[in-house]
Design a protein around this motif. Structure first.
Motif, PDB file in Angstrom:
ATOM      1  N   GLY A  14       6.246   3.155  -4.168  1.00 26.30           N
ATOM      2  CA  GLY A  14       5.652   4.161  -3.171  1.00 26.30           C
ATOM      3  C   GLY A  14       5.974   3.848  -1.735  1.00 26.30           C
ATOM      4  N   GLU A  15       5.241   4.977  -1.229  1.00 20.74           N
ATOM      5  CA  GLU A  15       5.700   5.220   0.332  1.00 20.74           C
ATOM      6  C   GLU A  15       5.335   3.882   1.092  1.00 20.74           C
ATOM      7  N   HIS A  16       4.513   3.010   0.468  1.00 19.77           N
ATOM      8  CA  HIS A  16       4.277   1.707   1.633  1.00 19.77           C
ATOM      9  C   HIS A  16       5.065   0.654   1.193  1.00 19.77           C
ATOM     10  N   HIS A  17       5.889   0.846  -0.016  1.00 24.19           N
ATOM     11  CA  HIS A  17       6.564  -0.297  -0.518  1.00 24.19           C
ATOM     12  C   HIS A  17       7.902  -0.603   0.438  1.00 24.19           C
ATOM     13  N   PRO A  18       8.097  -1.937   0.645  1.00 24.46           N
ATOM     14  CA  PRO A  18       9.446  -2.144   1.392  1.00 24.46           C
ATOM     15  C   PRO A  18      10.852  -1.593   0.776  1.00 24.46           C
ATOM     16  N   TYR A  19      10.848  -1.304  -0.483  1.00 25.03           N
ATOM     17  CA  TYR A  19      12.199  -0.907  -1.029  1.00 25.03           C
ATOM     18  C   TYR A  19      11.991   0.600  -0.644  1.00 25.03           C
ATOM     19  N   TYR A  20      10.731   1.280  -0.513  1.00 23.07           N
ATOM     20  CA  TYR A  20      10.813   2.738  -0.258  1.00 23.07           C
ATOM     21  C   TYR A  20      11.350   2.970   1.425  1.00 23.07           C
TER      22      TYR A  20
END
Length: 217
Positions: A14-20
């Motif tokens: 999701g939006e708050h993940h480092p991968y995002y």
């Protein structure tokens, strides 16, 4: 839609993940280079890449698919199509792309990644660049491919079909040399639309242009 880079990646970050955040930056960099960013059209890292393309003023397209969960067209798409079958979706994802970028993902991401590598390995498409971003994530896969090479299942040359890196400058330079320069994407000639895919001639929306759709493949 102009020359695309297809970005693969998980729907589950999701939006708050480092991968995002990584995916959004990748989309920004690709859009700034003049590529249309194509994804599977869904949430997670697909959304992140499409969003980044829009951040950079670029074009963002998706090839969505009907699934029981997780898969709705994200809100950062300029255009999209929705498929019923994975094999049709893959045809569209690969037809328009001059490079493939794999962000961290699951079975679907790896399926699409290996489809690209198989087509390139067997010369069913031209040798388009493949970049896997997220070195620690993809390192175990690289080791496994090394084991395949040691066993004789693939060749050492197959291990050169892709680049694994965390360095986005290196990744974009790789795409510049092996996609834009190799296939002369700055030349001002238009591709021919393909009727059976429902394509119609229209004004390009990308700042890069296909030199010749048939000649590049």
């Amino acid at each position: 839609v102009g020359p695309c880079v297809t970005v693969f990646g998980s729907a589950r970050f999701g939006e708050h993940h480092p991968y995002y955040r990584l995916g959004r930056t990748v989309g920004q960099r690709l859009g700034a280079m003049g590529f249309t960013v194509m994804t599977g059209g869904g949430p997670g890292l697909m959304e992140a890449a499409n969003r980044g393309a829009k951040d950079a003023g670029g074009t963002s397209v998706g090839c969505n698919i009907h699934l029981p969960r997780e898969q709705q067209p994200n809100r950062f798409l300029d255009r999209w199509v929705t498929c019923e079958h994975f094999f049709v979706r893959k045809v569209v994802l690969f037809k328009y792309s001059y490079a493939f970028v794999a962000l961290p993902g699951g079975i679907g991401t790896v399926d699409e990644l290996f489809e690209a590598l198989t087509l390139i390995q067997n010369r069913k498409v031209a040798r388009f660049p493949v970049v896997m971003i997220g070195e620690s994530y993809w390192r175990p896969l690289r080791r496994f491919l090394g084991q395949m090479q040691e066993a004789g299942a693939i060749t050492a040359a197959d291990l050169e079909l892709f680049l694994i890196t965390d360095d986005l400058d290196l990744a974009m330079d790789h795409l510049e040399r092996h996609a834009i320069d190799r296939f002369r994407l700055r030349q001002q000639r238009r591709p021919r639309p393909v009727a059976w895919l429902g394509e119609r001639a229209r004004k390009p929306v990308s700042t890069l242009t296909h030199p010749s759709l048939n000649g590049a493949r």
